[in-house]
Scaffold this motif. Structure first.
Motif, PDB file in Angstrom:
ATOM      1  N   LYS A   4      44.879  45.121  30.580  1.00  0.00           N
ATOM      2  CA  LYS A   4      45.641  45.135  31.831  1.00  0.00           C
ATOM      3  C   LYS A   4      46.192  46.537  32.125  1.00  0.00           C
ATOM      4  O   LYS A   4      46.125  47.008  33.262  1.00  0.00           O
ATOM      5  N   GLN A   5      46.704  47.216  31.122  1.00  0.00           N
ATOM      6  CA  GLN A   5      47.217  48.582  31.305  1.00  0.00           C
ATOM      7  C   GLN A   5      46.098  49.532  31.715  1.00  0.00           C
ATOM      8  O   GLN A   5      46.294  50.401  32.562  1.00  0.00           O
ATOM      9  N   HIS A   6      44.919  49.371  31.123  1.00  0.00           N
ATOM     10  CA  HIS A   6      43.764  50.185  31.503  1.00  0.00           C
ATOM     11  C   HIS A   6      43.397  49.944  32.966  1.00  0.00           C
ATOM     12  O   HIS A   6      43.100  50.884  33.701  1.00  0.00           O
ATOM     13  N   LEU A   7      43.420  48.682  33.364  1.00  0.00           N
ATOM     14  CA  LEU A   7      43.075  48.353  34.750  1.00  0.00           C
ATOM     15  C   LEU A   7      44.102  48.930  35.726  1.00  0.00           C
ATOM     16  O   LEU A   7      43.735  49.432  36.793  1.00  0.00           O
ATOM     17  N   TYR A   8      45.376  48.872  35.367  1.00  0.00           N
ATOM     18  CA  TYR A   8      46.408  49.509  36.195  1.00  0.00           C
ATOM     19  C   TYR A   8      46.119  50.994  36.343  1.00  0.00           C
ATOM     20  O   TYR A   8      46.184  51.550  37.438  1.00  0.00           O
ATOM     21  N   SER A   9      45.799  51.613  35.241  1.00  0.00           N
ATOM     22  CA  SER A   9      45.507  53.044  35.242  1.00  0.00           C
ATOM     23  C   SER A   9      44.295  53.357  36.118  1.00  0.00           C
ATOM     24  O   SER A   9      44.313  54.320  36.897  1.00  0.00           O
ATOM     25  N   MET A  10      43.262  52.558  36.012  1.00  0.00           N
ATOM     26  CA  MET A  10      42.057  52.768  36.821  1.00  0.00           C
ATOM     27  C   MET A  10      42.361  52.592  38.315  1.00  0.00           C
ATOM     28  O   MET A  10      41.877  53.360  39.148  1.00  0.00           O
ATOM     29  N   GLY A  88      49.557  40.977  40.049  1.00  0.00           N
ATOM     30  CA  GLY A  88      49.593  41.611  38.733  1.00  0.00           C
ATOM     31  C   GLY A  88      48.883  40.831  37.641  1.00  0.00           C
ATOM     32  O   GLY A  88      48.763  41.312  36.518  1.00  0.00           O
ATOM     33  N   SER A  89      48.384  39.647  37.960  1.00  0.00           N
ATOM     34  CA  SER A  89      47.700  38.822  36.949  1.00  0.00           C
ATOM     35  C   SER A  89      46.276  39.304  36.692  1.00  0.00           C
ATOM     36  O   SER A  89      45.576  39.730  37.595  1.00  0.00           O
ATOM     37  N   LEU A  90      45.889  39.193  35.450  1.00  0.00           N
ATOM     38  CA  LEU A  90      44.509  39.402  35.031  1.00  0.00           C
ATOM     39  C   LEU A  90      43.955  38.003  34.772  1.00  0.00           C
ATOM     40  O   LEU A  90      44.461  37.278  33.914  1.00  0.00           O
ATOM     41  N   VAL A  91      42.952  37.613  35.564  1.00  0.00           N
ATOM     42  CA  VAL A  91      42.440  36.247  35.519  1.00  0.00           C
ATOM     43  C   VAL A  91      40.974  36.272  35.114  1.00  0.00           C
ATOM     44  O   VAL A  91      40.150  36.900  35.771  1.00  0.00           O
ATOM     45  N   LYS A  92      40.679  35.577  34.029  1.00  0.00           N
ATOM     46  CA  LYS A  92      39.281  35.435  33.607  1.00  0.00           C
ATOM     47  C   LYS A  92      38.850  34.022  33.983  1.00  0.00           C
ATOM     48  O   LYS A  92      39.520  33.049  33.648  1.00  0.00           O
ATOM     49  N   THR A  93      37.729  33.959  34.704  1.00  0.00           N
ATOM     50  CA  THR A  93      37.212  32.658  35.132  1.00  0.00           C
ATOM     51  C   THR A  93      35.813  32.469  34.554  1.00  0.00           C
ATOM     52  O   THR A  93      35.243  33.399  33.975  1.00  0.00           O
ATOM     53  N   SER A  94      35.262  31.307  34.769  1.00  0.00           N
ATOM     54  CA  SER A  94      33.922  31.022  34.266  1.00  0.00           C
ATOM     55  C   SER A  94      32.864  31.853  34.982  1.00  0.00           C
ATOM     56  O   SER A  94      31.764  32.021  34.476  1.00  0.00           O
ATOM     57  N   ALA A  95      33.204  32.429  36.138  1.00  0.00           N
ATOM     58  CA  ALA A  95      32.234  33.233  36.893  1.00  0.00           C
ATOM     59  C   ALA A  95      32.523  34.730  36.839  1.00  0.00           C
ATOM     60  O   ALA A  95      31.607  35.532  36.697  1.00  0.00           O
ATOM     61  N   SER A  96      33.791  35.122  36.972  1.00  0.00           N
ATOM     62  CA  SER A  96      34.155  36.540  37.061  1.00  0.00           C
ATOM     63  C   SER A  96      35.555  36.773  36.516  1.00  0.00           C
ATOM     64  O   SER A  96      36.309  35.834  36.285  1.00  0.00           O
ATOM     65  N   ASN A  97      35.880  38.060  36.378  1.00  0.00           N
ATOM     66  CA  ASN A  97      37.215  38.468  35.967  1.00  0.00           C
ATOM     67  C   ASN A  97      37.887  39.153  37.151  1.00  0.00           C
ATOM     68  O   ASN A  97      37.289  40.018  37.791  1.00  0.00           O
ATOM     69  N   TYR A  98      39.136  38.768  37.432  1.00  0.00           N
ATOM     70  CA  TYR A  98      39.854  39.319  38.579  1.00  0.00           C
ATOM     71  C   TYR A  98      41.173  39.930  38.140  1.00  0.00           C
ATOM     72  O   TYR A  98      41.886  39.373  37.298  1.00  0.00           O
ATOM     73  N   PHE A  99      41.473  41.070  38.732  1.00  0.00           N
ATOM     74  CA  PHE A  99      42.761  41.715  38.542  1.00  0.00           C
ATOM     75  C   PHE A  99      43.441  41.704  39.910  1.00  0.00           C
ATOM     76  O   PHE A  99      43.031  42.412  40.826  1.00  0.00           O
ATOM     77  N   VAL A 100      44.446  40.844  40.064  1.00  0.00           N
ATOM     78  CA  VAL A 100      45.109  40.657  41.356  1.00  0.00           C
ATOM     79  C   VAL A 100      46.127  41.778  41.538  1.00  0.00           C
ATOM     80  O   VAL A 100      47.206  41.752  40.958  1.00  0.00           O
TER      81      VAL A 100
END
Length: 149
Positions: A4-10, A88-100
Protein backbone atom coordinates in the motif's frame (compact mmCIF):
# COMPACT_ATOMS: atom_id res chain seq x y z
CA UNK A 1 7.62 -0.55 2.77
CA UNK A 2 4.23 -2.22 2.43
CA UNK A 3 2.45 -2.76 -0.89
CA UNK A 4 0.00 0.00 0.00
CA UNK A 5 2.84 2.44 0.82
CA UNK A 6 4.49 1.62 -2.52
CA UNK A 7 1.23 2.28 -4.33
CA UNK A 8 0.83 5.62 -2.54
CA UNK A 9 4.34 6.52 -3.59
CA UNK A 10 3.68 5.53 -7.20
CA UNK A 11 0.47 7.58 -7.29
CA UNK A 12 2.25 10.54 -5.74
CA UNK A 13 4.98 10.32 -8.40
CA UNK A 14 2.28 10.12 -11.08
CA UNK A 15 0.55 13.30 -9.85
CA UNK A 16 3.79 15.18 -9.22
CA UNK A 17 5.13 14.41 -12.70
CA UNK A 18 1.89 15.73 -14.23
CA UNK A 19 2.04 18.88 -12.12
CA UNK A 20 5.67 19.53 -13.08
CA UNK A 21 4.91 18.98 -16.77
CA UNK A 22 1.99 21.44 -16.63
CA UNK A 23 4.08 24.02 -14.77
CA UNK A 24 6.77 23.75 -17.45
CA UNK A 25 4.15 24.16 -20.19
CA UNK A 26 2.76 27.24 -18.43
CA UNK A 27 6.26 28.72 -18.15
CA UNK A 28 6.93 28.04 -21.85
CA UNK A 29 3.58 29.55 -22.79
CA UNK A 30 4.30 32.63 -20.70
CA UNK A 31 7.59 33.09 -22.57
CA UNK A 32 5.79 32.64 -25.89
CA UNK A 33 3.23 35.26 -24.89
CA UNK A 34 6.00 37.72 -24.05
CA UNK A 35 7.74 37.08 -27.38
CA UNK A 36 4.43 37.36 -29.27
CA UNK A 37 3.90 40.79 -27.76
CA UNK A 38 7.32 41.96 -28.96
CA UNK A 39 7.05 40.60 -32.49
CA UNK A 40 3.45 41.08 -33.58
CA UNK A 41 0.81 43.70 -34.19
CA UNK A 42 -2.75 43.85 -35.52
CA UNK A 43 -5.32 41.08 -36.00
CA UNK A 44 -2.71 38.31 -36.21
CA UNK A 45 -1.41 39.39 -32.81
CA UNK A 46 -4.90 39.34 -31.27
CA UNK A 47 -5.68 35.87 -32.69
CA UNK A 48 -2.38 34.47 -31.41
CA UNK A 49 -2.94 36.04 -28.00
CA UNK A 50 -6.44 34.56 -27.78
CA UNK A 51 -5.20 31.08 -28.68
CA UNK A 52 -2.46 31.31 -26.06
CA UNK A 53 -4.99 32.55 -23.52
CA UNK A 54 -7.21 29.54 -24.19
CA UNK A 55 -4.24 27.21 -23.80
CA UNK A 56 -3.30 28.98 -20.54
CA UNK A 57 -6.82 28.44 -19.19
CA UNK A 58 -6.78 24.77 -20.20
CA UNK A 59 -3.42 24.17 -18.52
CA UNK A 60 -4.52 26.10 -15.41
CA UNK A 61 -7.60 23.89 -15.10
CA UNK A 62 -5.48 20.76 -15.49
CA UNK A 63 -3.09 22.02 -12.83
CA UNK A 64 -6.00 22.63 -10.46
CA UNK A 65 -7.32 19.12 -11.12
CA UNK A 66 -3.96 17.46 -10.39
CA UNK A 67 -3.52 19.53 -7.22
CA UNK A 68 -6.95 18.29 -6.12
CA UNK A 69 -5.81 14.73 -6.84
CA UNK A 70 -2.75 15.34 -4.68
CA UNK A 71 -5.06 16.49 -1.85
CA UNK A 72 -7.27 13.41 -2.35
CA UNK A 73 -4.20 11.19 -2.17
CA UNK A 74 -3.16 12.82 1.13
CA UNK A 75 -6.67 12.25 2.49
CA UNK A 76 -6.59 8.61 1.37
CA UNK A 77 -3.21 8.12 3.03
CA UNK A 78 -4.46 9.57 6.30
CA UNK A 79 -7.37 7.12 6.52
CA UNK A 80 -7.17 4.31 9.05
CA UNK A 81 -7.35 0.79 7.65
CA UNK A 82 -10.88 -0.55 7.84
CA UNK A 83 -12.58 -3.87 7.15
CA UNK A 84 -14.86 -2.24 4.58
CA UNK A 85 -13.76 -0.63 1.30
CA UNK A 86 -13.21 3.12 1.56
CA UNK A 87 -10.96 5.81 0.12
CA UNK A 88 -7.41 4.51 0.59
CA UNK A 89 -8.33 0.81 0.53
CA UNK A 90 -6.29 -1.79 -1.29
CA UNK A 91 -8.80 -4.34 -2.56
CA UNK A 92 -7.88 -7.70 -4.05
CA UNK A 93 -10.69 -9.39 -5.93
CA UNK A 94 -11.02 -12.61 -7.87
CA UNK A 95 -10.56 -10.60 -11.10
CA UNK A 96 -8.29 -7.62 -10.31
CA UNK A 97 -6.54 -5.60 -7.64
CA UNK A 98 -7.77 -2.06 -6.94
CA UNK A 99 -6.25 0.81 -5.03
CA UNK A 100 -9.07 3.25 -4.26
CA UNK A 101 -7.32 6.60 -4.34
CA UNK A 102 -6.87 8.63 -7.52
CA UNK A 103 -7.30 7.72 -11.19
CA UNK A 104 -3.65 6.91 -11.89
CA UNK A 105 -4.43 3.82 -13.96
CA UNK A 106 -2.51 0.58 -14.16
CA UNK A 107 0.40 0.18 -11.73
CA UNK A 108 2.77 -2.77 -11.61
CA UNK A 109 4.47 -3.78 -8.40
CA UNK A 110 6.27 -7.04 -7.62
CA UNK A 111 4.90 -8.69 -10.79
CA UNK A 112 1.32 -7.87 -9.79
CA UNK A 113 -1.03 -5.43 -11.48
CA UNK A 114 -3.01 -2.89 -9.47
CA UNK A 115 -5.50 -0.38 -10.79
CA UNK A 116 -5.42 2.98 -9.03
CA UNK A 117 -9.00 4.22 -9.34
CA UNK A 118 -10.75 7.32 -8.09
CA UNK A 119 -13.45 6.95 -5.47
CA UNK A 120 -16.07 8.06 -8.00
CA UNK A 121 -15.07 5.55 -10.67
CA UNK A 122 -17.69 2.92 -11.56
CA UNK A 123 -15.77 0.03 -9.99
CA UNK A 124 -14.96 1.98 -6.81
CA UNK A 125 -18.61 2.93 -6.36
CA UNK A 126 -19.50 -0.77 -6.56
CA UNK A 127 -16.79 -1.65 -4.01
CA UNK A 128 -17.40 1.12 -1.46
CA UNK A 129 -18.59 -0.19 1.90
CA UNK A 130 -18.18 -3.85 0.97
CA UNK A 131 -16.33 -6.37 3.15
CA UNK A 132 -13.98 -9.27 2.47
CA UNK A 133 -15.93 -12.23 1.11
CA UNK A 134 -18.69 -10.13 -0.45
CA UNK A 135 -19.51 -10.32 -4.13
CA UNK A 136 -20.07 -7.60 -6.69
CA UNK A 137 -20.74 -7.51 -10.40
CA UNK A 138 -18.64 -5.39 -12.74
CA UNK A 139 -18.86 -5.52 -16.55
CA UNK A 140 -21.30 -8.42 -16.23
CA UNK A 141 -18.70 -10.46 -14.35
CA UNK A 142 -19.26 -11.65 -10.78
CA UNK A 143 -16.27 -10.98 -8.55
CA UNK A 144 -15.41 -11.93 -4.99
CA UNK A 145 -13.58 -9.56 -2.68
CA UNK A 146 -10.64 -11.55 -1.36
CA UNK A 147 -8.95 -8.96 0.87
CA UNK A 148 -9.46 -5.36 1.99
CA UNK A 149 -6.72 -3.38 3.70
Amino acid sequence: MTTKQHLYSMCDEYVESRIQRILKSLKDLEEDMENEGKNSAGDKYETGREMMSEEWNKLSNQLKEFKQQKDTLKLAKSRQDAQHVQLGSLVKTSASNYFVSIPAGKLELDNEIYYAVGANSPVARLLMGKLEGEEFEFNNIRNNILTVN
